[in-house]
Write a protein that holds these residues in place. Structure first.
Motif, PDB file in Angstrom:
ATOM      1  N   ASP A   1      31.517  41.064  48.259  1.00  0.00           N
ATOM      2  CA  ASP A   1      32.125  39.439  47.761  1.00  0.00           C
ATOM      3  C   ASP A   1      32.182  39.406  46.221  1.00  0.00           C
ATOM      4  N   VAL A   2      31.114  39.885  45.610  1.00  0.00           N
ATOM      5  CA  VAL A   2      30.905  39.979  44.249  1.00  0.00           C
ATOM      6  C   VAL A   2      32.068  40.689  43.504  1.00  0.00           C
ATOM      7  N   LEU A   3      32.376  41.896  43.889  1.00  0.00           N
ATOM      8  CA  LEU A   3      33.242  42.754  43.478  1.00  0.00           C
ATOM      9  C   LEU A   3      34.747  42.257  43.622  1.00  0.00           C
ATOM     10  N   SER A   4      35.150  41.591  44.746  1.00  0.00           N
ATOM     11  CA  SER A   4      36.370  41.062  45.204  1.00  0.00           C
ATOM     12  C   SER A   4      36.506  39.815  44.201  1.00  0.00           C
ATOM     13  N   ALA A   5      35.657  38.944  44.010  1.00  0.00           N
ATOM     14  CA  ALA A   5      35.889  38.056  43.143  1.00  0.00           C
ATOM     15  C   ALA A   5      36.028  38.390  41.625  1.00  0.00           C
ATOM     16  N   MET A   6      35.258  39.598  41.261  1.00  0.00           N
ATOM     17  CA  MET A   6      35.406  40.062  39.965  1.00  0.00           C
ATOM     18  C   MET A   6      36.915  40.571  39.554  1.00  0.00           C
ATOM     19  N   GLU A   7      37.636  41.090  40.607  1.00  0.00           N
ATOM     20  CA  GLU A   7      38.890  41.737  40.582  1.00  0.00           C
ATOM     21  C   GLU A   7      39.973  40.656  40.143  1.00  0.00           C
ATOM     22  N   ARG A   8      39.583  39.462  40.764  1.00  0.00           N
ATOM     23  CA  ARG A   8      40.423  38.404  40.257  1.00  0.00           C
ATOM     24  C   ARG A   8      40.236  37.620  39.135  1.00  0.00           C
TER      25      ARG A   8
ATOM     26  N   ILE B   1      38.546  45.877  37.508  1.00  0.00           N
ATOM     27  CA  ILE B   1      38.287  44.955  36.635  1.00  0.00           C
ATOM     28  C   ILE B   1      39.448  44.468  35.726  1.00  0.00           C
ATOM     29  N   PRO B   2      39.797  43.501  35.074  1.00  0.00           N
ATOM     30  CA  PRO B   2      40.897  43.338  34.360  1.00  0.00           C
ATOM     31  C   PRO B   2      40.830  43.695  32.902  1.00  0.00           C
ATOM     32  N   LEU B   3      39.574  44.351  32.627  1.00  0.00           N
ATOM     33  CA  LEU B   3      39.354  44.676  31.123  1.00  0.00           C
ATOM     34  C   LEU B   3      39.256  46.389  31.272  1.00  0.00           C
ATOM     35  N   THR B   4      39.542  46.899  29.984  1.00  0.00           N
ATOM     36  CA  THR B   4      39.447  48.337  29.774  1.00  0.00           C
ATOM     37  C   THR B   4      38.109  48.427  29.009  1.00  0.00           C
ATOM     38  N   GLY B   5      38.054  49.804  28.626  1.00  0.00           N
ATOM     39  CA  GLY B   5      36.885  50.364  27.877  1.00  0.00           C
ATOM     40  C   GLY B   5      35.616  50.433  28.799  1.00  0.00           C
ATOM     41  N   LEU B   6      35.086  51.393  28.442  1.00  0.00           N
ATOM     42  CA  LEU B   6      33.567  51.872  29.239  1.00  0.00           C
ATOM     43  C   LEU B   6      32.707  50.943  28.850  1.00  0.00           C
TER      44      LEU B   6
ATOM     45  N   ARG C   1      32.174  31.209  40.498  1.00  0.00           N
ATOM     46  CA  ARG C   1      33.162  30.069  40.944  1.00  0.00           C
ATOM     47  C   ARG C   1      34.326  30.421  42.175  1.00  0.00           C
ATOM     48  N   ALA C   2      34.502  31.713  41.784  1.00  0.00           N
ATOM     49  CA  ALA C   2      35.450  32.371  42.980  1.00  0.00           C
ATOM     50  C   ALA C   2      35.005  32.193  44.241  1.00  0.00           C
TER      51      ALA C   2
END
Length: 486
Positions: free
Chosen positions: A318-325, A291-296, A122-123
């Motif tokens: 692009d995938v990692l940039s989108a996932m960061e948001r 990523i906005p989530l913690t935990g291994l 979606r991003a």
């Protein structure tokens, strides 16, 4: 549509039925209306064959059977359950032909992985659907699973969702493929563009009987996928990767503990997120990921989601940039309150899920880690003592309560969990889950971290035949407001 058109290319039907109009297809006797085809399926508690004649009297245009009933309007086949989704797909105009499908199976991590995939695409500007535990989104917005339907909907609902997606121009759909859905052949002969296997730990043995059968049900996703993304930190994941290679199914392995086709290293966990280096030896490339989530375990989910999207043709940058948001996933390590103490909710409802959650939260608790949890009624009772043992290992204080008791006495599920808890452990028990949550809040000390485990995003509690409204976020916030803490 006529029955002849519906069954075209599937099986031959009696000539006298070919021109008969068909208004719908269902295996649920309650849904049969005038002109419907009724598919007789033998389930665990109901055999559709016993209702076949009654459905014809109700207005069904024909019945599909496995057992020859020698009645008018009968169409016989060897396996009606397998044929059912094929007929639904045909009835709804083969809606998935224009949708790129991705599916995730495994005991834990399905919801997070699927939703991360959807948030990424979606991003990147692509209208995307999601089907899973939290709810369904055809591309118009999420509809929460308020009434507690299965992780993967029944076939008729599933293909209605696919049809809606096709009609509104949804191009991608990521879905959770539960073991029951795979065992019950709820999908037609779909070709998933990419499938993923997260992990396998004890769950649903009340349905599957053995871990081997549970695993084999999960593994069928590989046979339906053009390529697989597999977590090889898991023993069953390694077996699945070997299976795929033997069958000639392209496979991409992932890991957070060693080398793989894509692996995370230099992982740094923070209270509300994580960052790591994602490395692909074959490409001789590494990327910084946040990523906005913690935990291994969420790093593992994120790596799988990133590789799934990358395998569909998107640049990893692009995938990692989108996932960061990404906004995260409701009910998965979701912080409800952070003040003098902290309250989070999470869907962890198995021993493995509890271990991953509580081991992640343990170092984040400034003082005590308090676990509020219970085991689901009328579900795999064998895992309950392990849940108690694991929770006792990581949490300082346990408040054992109910989850979704259904028709099973809540005290029975508590007693089963309690068998795994050492006698000297700080432990209380309440059959009323609301009372258990209030007890955790009213006895919280500064620096405590309270983990509400098992319900996650759910806003109901299954008691008897009812889904009673029960939203842990609202319960916590109401208590905090009443006690002047917010």
């Amino acid at each position: 549509m006529t029955l002849g058109e519906l069954f075209s290319g599937i099986i031959e039907i009696p000539e006298y039925l070919i021109t008969t109009e068909v208004a719908g297809v269902t295996s649920d006797s309650r849904e049969v209306e005038q002109g419907f085809l009724f598919v007789c399926i033998k389930g665990m508690s109901f055999d559709g064959h016993n209702a076949a004649e009654k459905m014809l009297q109700k207005g069904a245009c024909a019945v599909l059977t496995e057992q020859k009933l020698s009645i008018s309007g009968e169409i016989n086949t060897a396996d009606s359950r397998r044929l059912y989704p094929e007929l639904l797909s045909a009835f709804y105009g083969r809606p998935t032909r224009g949708i790129t499908l991705g599916a995730v199976t495994g005991t834990n991590g399905k919801t997070t992985t699927v939703n991360l995939c959807a948030q990424i695409t979606r991003a990147l500007g692509i209208q995307t659907g999601v089907i899973g535990t939290v709810g369904c989104d055809t591309g118009r917005g999420l509809e929460y699973s308020h009434d507690g339907p299965p992780t993967t909907p029944e076939p008729r609902r599933l293909y209605q969702l696919f049809r809606e997606m096709a009609d509104i121009g949804t191009k991608y759909c990521f879905l959770e493929a539960s073991s029951q859905a795979l065992a019950q052949h709820r999908f037609a002969a779909e070709s998933f563009a990419v499938g993923a296997f997260t992990n396998l730990t004890q769950d649903h043995l009340d349905y599957h009987g053995t871990m081997e059968d549970y695993y084999l049900a999960k593994r069928t996703l590989a046979d339906m996928s053009k390529q697989m993304v597999i977590n090889i930190d898991d023993e069953y994941g390694r077996h699945t990767a070997e299976y795929c290679r033997g069958k000639g199914i392209p496979v991409m392995t992932t890991s957070v503990s060693g080398e793989a086709d894509y692996f995370a290293e230099y992982v740094k966990l923070e209270p509300h997120g994580a960052q790591f280096i994602l490395t692909c030896p074959a490409q001789q490339k590494s990327w910084v990921a946040k990523i906005p989530l913690t935990g291994l375990y969420n790093v593992s989910n994120a790596v799988q989601a990133a590789v799934m999207c990358h395998s569909l043709g998107f640049a990893m940058e692009d995938v990692l940039s989108a996932m960061e948001r990404s906004p995260g996933v409701a009910g998965r390590l979701e912080t409800i309150y952070q003040g003098e103490f902290t309250v989070i909710r999470d869907y962890a409802h198995t021993g493995d899920g509890l271990e991953k959650l509580l081991s992640t939260l343990r170092p984040l608790a400034k003082r005590r880690l308090v676990a509020v949890f219970g085991a689901a009624g009328e579900r795999d009772a064998g895992k309950r003592p392990d849940m108690g043992r694991i929770a006792a290992e990581y949490a300082d204080r346990l408040i054992i309560t109910t989850d979704n008791p259904r028709h099973e006495p809540g005290q029975q599920t508590i007693d089963d969990v309690r068998r795994g808890v050492p006698r000297d452990k700080d432990c209380e028990e309440y059959t009323d889950r609301r009372q258990a949550i209030h007890r955790a809040l009213e006895t919280a000390e500064p620096g405590d971290l309270i983990a509400l485990c098992g319900k996650g995003h759910e806003d109901y509690q299954a008691i008897g035949d009812e889904n009673v409204p029960f939203n842990e976020r609202e319960i916590v916030l109401e208590w905090l407001a009443a006690h002047g803490k917010i």
